[in-house]
Each structure stands twice: as structure tokens, then as C-alpha cells.
Design a protein around this motif. Structure first.
Motif, short mmCIF file in Angstrom:
data_model
loop_
_atom_site.label_atom_id
_atom_site.label_comp_id
_atom_site.label_asym_id
_atom_site.label_seq_id
_atom_site.Cartn_x
_atom_site.Cartn_y
_atom_site.Cartn_z
N LEU A 1 0.80 -1.38 0.08
CA LEU A 1 0.25 -0.01 -0.40
C LEU A 1 0.66 1.70 -0.14
O LEU A 1 1.65 0.96 0.14
N ASP A 2 0.32 2.68 -0.62
CA ASP A 2 1.13 3.88 0.02
C ASP A 2 -0.18 4.61 0.85
O ASP A 2 -0.87 4.86 0.59
N ASN A 3 0.87 4.60 1.53
CA ASN A 3 0.26 5.54 2.94
C ASN A 3 -1.37 5.16 3.44
O ASN A 3 -2.50 5.51 3.29
N LEU A 4 -1.27 3.88 3.03
CA LEU A 4 -2.28 2.98 3.09
C LEU A 4 -3.79 2.34 2.55
O LEU A 4 -4.73 1.78 2.78
N ALA A 5 -3.55 3.32 1.65
CA ALA A 5 -4.23 3.44 0.22
C ALA A 5 -3.68 2.54 -0.69
O ALA A 5 -2.48 2.28 -0.51
N ILE A 6 -4.84 1.73 -1.25
CA ILE A 6 -4.21 0.88 -2.64
C ILE A 6 -3.62 2.09 -3.36
O ILE A 6 -3.95 2.85 -4.14
N ASP A 7 -1.93 1.43 -4.17
CA ASP A 7 -1.37 2.02 -5.66
C ASP A 7 -2.10 1.49 -6.24
O ASP A 7 -1.29 0.30 -6.96
N LEU A 8 -3.12 1.98 -7.30
CA LEU A 8 -3.26 1.48 -8.34
C LEU A 8 -2.03 1.22 -9.74
O LEU A 8 -2.03 0.35 -10.13
N ASP A 9 -1.00 2.86 -9.30
CA ASP A 9 -0.51 2.79 -10.93
C ASP A 9 0.84 0.92 -10.07
O ASP A 9 0.93 0.65 -11.31
#
Ligand SMILES: *Cc1c(COP(=O)(O)O)cnc(C)c1O
Length: 368
Positions: free
Chosen positions: A136-144
Motif C-alpha cells: 500500500l501507499d500511505n494505507l491506500a491501494i497504489d493502483l499504478d
């Protein structure tokens, strides 16, 4: 014993579910505990579902409807799709496993965010394929980063929206940008177990425009807002060609009769649904405000649960809360060593949690 264990199973760690209330109460000698650990509906099951189940008990000598006719029809009507695009499972866990057994084999991989729902990893390995974890990026899914992790062996991508355990979400715009980068010949499984709780209108919802892209599978469940976790019912909406593969690998009676009756009745209980969503929104807002007032950081949420940073070893806080009869989840196993995951309960449950946490933190480890 000289049983040969299949190689593909050696790396699987069994899923560790939250313990049932009974077991914890026995273990800790506590009573009337408050469970805010599994994102369940604190109001209980839909009363209409309970009544419908009671009415159907006398038919339990019969096999279930293996084609889930009535429930499938209702789901298809709700989302304006062909019933043949609907697959119902023994929980959405069942459908995750069916997708893996149907579409993955040795040398294939499946890309998934991490941390996220652990059943993707387990089911991919059980099918003999390889999970590819994208942090994750900062707790969020990193779609890229998820798109970049796709290679020529990738057959499936899992996305969780909102994500569990971080409660983050992604927008429709983000998803549209993502899907353009994904090859035509793989499945994008969007697990939308908490979509009913979402408040941000920009959030991607795969069933706003169902089946517009044959690669997309939307997974939904009756375990969360519908309050039927014990019955085990989930469903997926997917291209007919995908559904047809799942019919080949599924058990003929994978959803029991009572579960089908309960889920169909719960869909009609609109008042209960709306009340449940309102109570859980209020609960999340109340809890986050109280925790902030205590000087603790909570993370934003589009769901009925959130992460709170208790600024010390979460496992110890979890244990101390247990002794006070409050059950939450410590996030150490997910790499968030100072975070608890807490879901909204009823008003009195929420107050009990705040009170217990104040006590634990006041009496806990010495302040540095
Ligand atoms: C709870 C949950 C589910 C639901 O699983 P069921 O098998 O339907 O109970 C699915 N995905 C996520 C991310 C969840 O948190």
C-alpha cells in the motif's frame, strides 16, 4: 505417516479468524463482552430474515436449490443484470476460491494489494499459483503500482474497495485510468464487501455500470451491512463466460437453504438496511471524535471500521482491552504494530470501548 503433502500447500499459513465471543469469554473469564473486531452489524441480523428462516425450518429435509433461483433473481433485478451473470457462494470467500480454482494454475500469478484481505493470498496458493503482493501507499491501494506489477504470467488482479484493514478507497477516475493499463486477457476482481457504507460519491462502484467490461468481477457479501455473517452468503457479478467456469468447479449445493432464504428476505428489509448504515456511520464518527479528543490518531474511513494508532504495542493494548471485555483487532500481523482495527458498535458498545481504552491507556505503559 508417509502422506505426501502437495508442494503448493507448503507455504500456506491457515487464515486466523477473530475468535468467537464464547471462546474469548471462557478464556478470559469475562461476560457480556463487546465485540468490535470483525466488522459485523451490531444490530444483529435483519428481523425479516430471522422470521423467514423460522418459517422455512420445516423444509430442511430437502436439498437446497442448487441454482439459487429466488435469491439470484432478486440480485439480478436489483442490479439490472442477467441472472446468468450472478454467482452465489458460501460467503464471498467461496467465490474467491472458485475464481482461483477456475482460472489459475501452476506458473500463473495473481496480483493483489498488501495488506489487504488475506483470503486472496491463501486461495491463490491453494490453486498452485503465486501471489504477487503490492505494498500500500500511505494505507491506500497504489493502483499504478498494481498495474506495473502485472506481467505475462498474471491471470488475475484483486482490488479491495474500500480496503480491509485500512478502510481506504479509490475513485472512479483512478479506476478508469488503471483499467486502461490492464491487458484484455485477465480478470480484475473488485471485492466490494463494504461498498454499502461508502460516503464519498466519487468512490468507484463496479455495479454502477455492471458488466460494461467483461474483465471485471464485482464481489459482494451479506456478512457485513446485512448482518448475516453466520449464514455465509456472498455473490459475484461477472461476465457469463466467467460464471460458466465457476459452475464447473463449484459444489452443486454450495449455499444452504436457510442462507438463501435469509439473504432474500434481508434484501427486502430496506428499513433495517438504512438504519444499520446510519447507526454504523454515527458509531464511526463518534468513535473517531472521542479518540481524537484523547490525542490518538485515527485514519480516514469509508467503511464501518477504521484504524486507530494507540502509539504503543497494539498487541498489549488488545490484551488489556480483552481483560475489560472489549474485543478488537491488533494489527501487528499486518505490519501496523501500534494500530488497532475497530468497527462501529451500538452506542453503548462504543461508549464501553472508549471507557475501557481510557482506563487501559491511563494505567498502561509509563509515558516516555
Ligand atoms: C468480510 C470481508 C469479506 C466477506 O467475506 P464472506 O466470506 O462473504 O463473509 C470479503 N472481503 C473482505 C475484504 C472482507 O473484509
Amino acid at each position: 505417516m508417509i502422506l505426501k503433502i502437495p508442494e503448493k500447500l507448503l507455504s500456506i499459513a491457515p487464515y486466523e479468524p477473530g475468535k468467537p465471543i464464547d471462546e474469548i469469554e471462557r478464556e478470559y473469564g469475562i461476560q457480556k463482552s463487546v465485540k468490535l473486531a470483525s466488522n459485523e452489524n451490531p444490530l444483529g441480523p435483519s428481523p425479516l430474515a430471522v422470521e423467514a428462516v423460522k418459517q422455512s425450518l420445516s423444509e430442511m429435509h430437502r436439498y437446497p436449490d442448487g441454482s439459487w433461483h429466488r435469491l439470484r433473481q432478486k440480485i439480478a433485478e436489483k442490479f439490472k443484470v442477467d441472472p446468468e451473470t450472478v454467482i452465489i457462494g458460501n460467503g464471498s470467500d467461496d467465490i474467491i476460491a472458485l475464481l482461483c480454482h477456475g482460472f489459475l494454475s501452476t506458473n500463473d500469478n495473481a496480483v493483489m494489494p498488501f495488506p489487504s484481505f488475506l483470503m486472496y493470498d491463501i486461495s491463490v496458493r491453494a490453486a498452485g499459483a503465486t501471489p504477487v503482493r503490492v505494498p500500500l501507499d500511505n494505507l491506500a491501494i497504489d493502483l499504478d503500482a498494481v498495474a506495473e506489477a502485472v506481467d505475462s504470467n498474471t491471470r488475475m488482479v484483486f482490488l479491495t474497495n474500500p480496503n480491509n484493514p485500512t478502510a481506504s478507497h479509490f475513485s472512479s477516475n483512478d479506476f478508469q485510468r488503471f483499467i486502461k493499463k490492464i491487458p484484455q486477457d485477465l480478470l480484475v476482481v473488485v471485492d466490494e464487501a463494504y461498498i454499502e457504507f461508502v460516503r464519498d460519491p466519487d468512490t468507484f462502484n463496479a455495479l454502477d455500470n455492471p458488466l460494461s467490461d467483461p474483465r471485471i468481477v464485482s464481489l459482494r457479501t451479506f456478512s457485513k451491512v446485512y448482518g448475516l455473517a453466520g449464514f455465509r452468503v456472498g455473490y459475484g457479478i461477472m461476465d457469463k463466460s466467467v460464471a460458466n467456469i465457476l459452475h464447473r468447479v463449484r459444489q452443486p449445493f454450495n449455499v444452504n437453504s436457510l442462507a438463501q432464504v435469509a439473504a432474500a428476505a434481508a434484501m427486502d428489509d430496506v428499513d433495517f438496511l438504512n438504519t444499520s448504515i446510519r447507526v454504523m456511520h454515527q458509531g464511526v464518527d463518534f468513535l473517531r471524535a472521542e479518540l481524537s479528543a484523547m490525542g490518538l490518531t485515527t485514519h480516514p474511513t469509508q467503511t464501518n471500521f477504521f484504524l486507530v494508532d494507540v502509539a504503543q504495542d497494539a498487541r498489549q493494548v488488545f490484551q488489556a482491552l480483552l481483560r475489560q471485555g472489549i474485543i478488537v483487532r491488533a494489527m501487528n500481523a499486518y505490519g501496523f504494530d501500534t494500530c488497532l482495527r475497530v468497527n462501529a458498535g451500538t452506542e453503548s458498545e462504543n461508549r464501553a470501548f472508549i471507557q475501557a481504552l481510557k482506563k487501559v491507556l491511563a494505567g498502561g505503559s509509563p509515558k516516555e
